[in-house]
Design a protein around this motif. Sequence first.
Motif, short mmCIF file in Angstrom:
data_model
loop_
_atom_site.label_atom_id
_atom_site.label_comp_id
_atom_site.label_asym_id
_atom_site.label_seq_id
_atom_site.Cartn_x
_atom_site.Cartn_y
_atom_site.Cartn_z
N PRO A 184 103.82 21.00 75.98
CA PRO A 184 102.64 20.57 75.21
C PRO A 184 101.46 20.19 76.10
O PRO A 184 100.32 20.34 75.71
CB PRO A 184 103.15 19.35 74.43
N GLU A 185 101.77 19.68 77.33
CA GLU A 185 100.68 19.27 78.20
C GLU A 185 99.85 20.44 78.72
O GLU A 185 98.79 20.27 79.28
CB GLU A 185 101.22 18.47 79.38
N ARG A 186 100.40 21.66 78.59
CA ARG A 186 99.65 22.82 79.05
C ARG A 186 98.50 23.14 78.09
O ARG A 186 97.63 23.93 78.40
CB ARG A 186 100.57 24.04 79.19
N ILE A 187 98.55 22.53 76.91
CA ILE A 187 97.51 22.80 75.93
C ILE A 187 96.36 21.81 76.11
O ILE A 187 96.59 20.60 76.22
CB ILE A 187 98.10 22.72 74.50
N ILE A 188 95.15 22.32 76.12
CA ILE A 188 94.00 21.45 76.33
C ILE A 188 93.78 20.60 75.08
O ILE A 188 93.71 21.14 73.98
CB ILE A 188 92.74 22.30 76.61
N PRO A 189 93.67 19.27 75.23
CA PRO A 189 93.45 18.43 74.04
C PRO A 189 92.18 18.83 73.30
O PRO A 189 91.13 19.03 73.92
CB PRO A 189 93.33 17.02 74.61
N GLU A 190 92.29 18.95 71.98
CA GLU A 190 91.13 19.32 71.14
C GLU A 190 89.97 18.36 71.33
O GLU A 190 88.80 18.75 71.35
CB GLU A 190 91.53 19.34 69.66
N ARG A 191 90.32 17.08 71.47
CA ARG A 191 89.27 16.05 71.61
C ARG A 191 88.45 16.26 72.89
O ARG A 191 87.26 16.00 72.92
CB ARG A 191 89.90 14.65 71.64
N LEU A 192 89.15 16.73 73.92
CA LEU A 192 88.45 16.97 75.19
C LEU A 192 87.44 18.10 75.02
O LEU A 192 86.27 18.00 75.42
CB LEU A 192 89.50 17.33 76.26
N LEU A 193 87.87 19.17 74.33
CA LEU A 193 86.95 20.30 74.07
C LEU A 193 85.79 19.85 73.20
O LEU A 193 84.64 20.21 73.44
CB LEU A 193 87.71 21.45 73.41
N ALA A 194 86.10 19.01 72.19
CA ALA A 194 85.05 18.55 71.27
C ALA A 194 84.01 17.72 72.01
O ALA A 194 82.80 17.86 71.79
CB ALA A 194 85.67 17.75 70.12
N GLU A 195 84.48 16.85 72.92
CA GLU A 195 83.53 16.01 73.68
C GLU A 195 82.63 16.89 74.55
O GLU A 195 81.44 16.62 74.68
CB GLU A 195 84.28 15.00 74.56
N ILE A 196 83.20 17.92 75.14
CA ILE A 196 82.40 18.81 75.99
C ILE A 196 81.37 19.54 75.12
O ILE A 196 80.18 19.61 75.47
CB ILE A 196 83.31 19.80 76.76
N HIS A 197 81.81 20.05 73.99
CA HIS A 197 80.88 20.76 73.10
C HIS A 197 79.75 19.85 72.64
O HIS A 197 78.59 20.26 72.57
CB HIS A 197 81.63 21.31 71.87
#
Length: 334
Positions: A5-18
């Motif tokens: 599961p840790e190989r998957i990038i957290p959605e929240r991290l992507l959302a903060e970047i966006h």
Amino acid sequence: MKENPERIIPERLLAEIHGATNIVLLTHSHPDGDALGSLFAFADILETLGKKVLCFLEEPVSHHYDFLPDIQRANTSLQTFRQFVIDAGADILMVGLDCGDDDRLGKSKAEFLKIEPFLVIDHHRSHRTFGTISWVDPCRSSTGEMIYELAQALNVPISYNCAYNLYVAICTDTGSFRYECTTPRTMHIAADLLDKGVRPEEVGSHLYDKYSVERLKLMEMVLATINLCAQNQIAFMHVSGKMLKESGATIQDVEGFVDLPRSLHSVKVAVLLKETSNGVVAVSMRAKGQCDVAAVAKGFDGGGHRNAAGFRCQGKTIQQVQQELQDALSRALL
Ligand code: 5GP
Ligand code: MN
């Protein structure tokens, strides 16, 4: 490889970047190839997305890495950082790269951590959680590999400069694709970076064929200090301020020295102890096989990876640190 599961990038991290417009990128003090390569590569990716990026480093980039593309992105002025934060107002995002614990953010750690959200992207086994949102994957060869995955997830095409920096990051943290952290995915990513125009012989010549005569003189002195113990399974070497002075080399020139005793057949752990100018002994350890030097380093308030770790000690001589470490390593090798 099994999906973890840790190989998957957290959605929240992507959302903060966006969601962010102004982004400050930080990495650990005394940055290595992975730290710097990831920093400049991520800056390039974020700028492609239209973000305003500041790459902050505590000190100027070591001459060892002065060939990196986009090195002019490095900013060492705290005043510039503060102004960037003021200008950004509420629309700011902090990102810490390749940083196993917040102490490694350096002298301005408290000032950085006051600003939120603070994203953390790291692959250290010994990682100690900090920041607001973390993506930590110890199965990754390098932070560079994780930044490549982020570019894919963000749908950003990788430029030549970005590919070059990511290749340096991956190449240095895998010991030129030799360490056990090198996975099929690492190789696929490296292949894609070559497709973008990176030439491995050019990177290799910058990393390994550019040394000074002063460094060679220092190497001669450091090799003379070699001390093998525990049936030649542990090799200690040290470098003192006096040796630096006499050779005319700098402390940055010791990069790679610890790999010399590691290459001995009998050696399971190689150690380099470095006397620094402010009374601190900095220790680098490299292991082969099963010995977990990150666990040993943790006992000295340090950290790292299973096969490459380190720590710092204040107020002790090289000999004292060596003796304590010899005891700890001998126990770890039992
Ligand atoms: P190096 O020997 O190249 O300085 O570091 C090898 C590994 O050990 C790196 O991944 C680095 O993050 C970790 N390391 C080195 N020194 C320290 C330290 O003082 N504290 C912590 N936590 N990790 C360290
Ligand atoms: Mn790294």
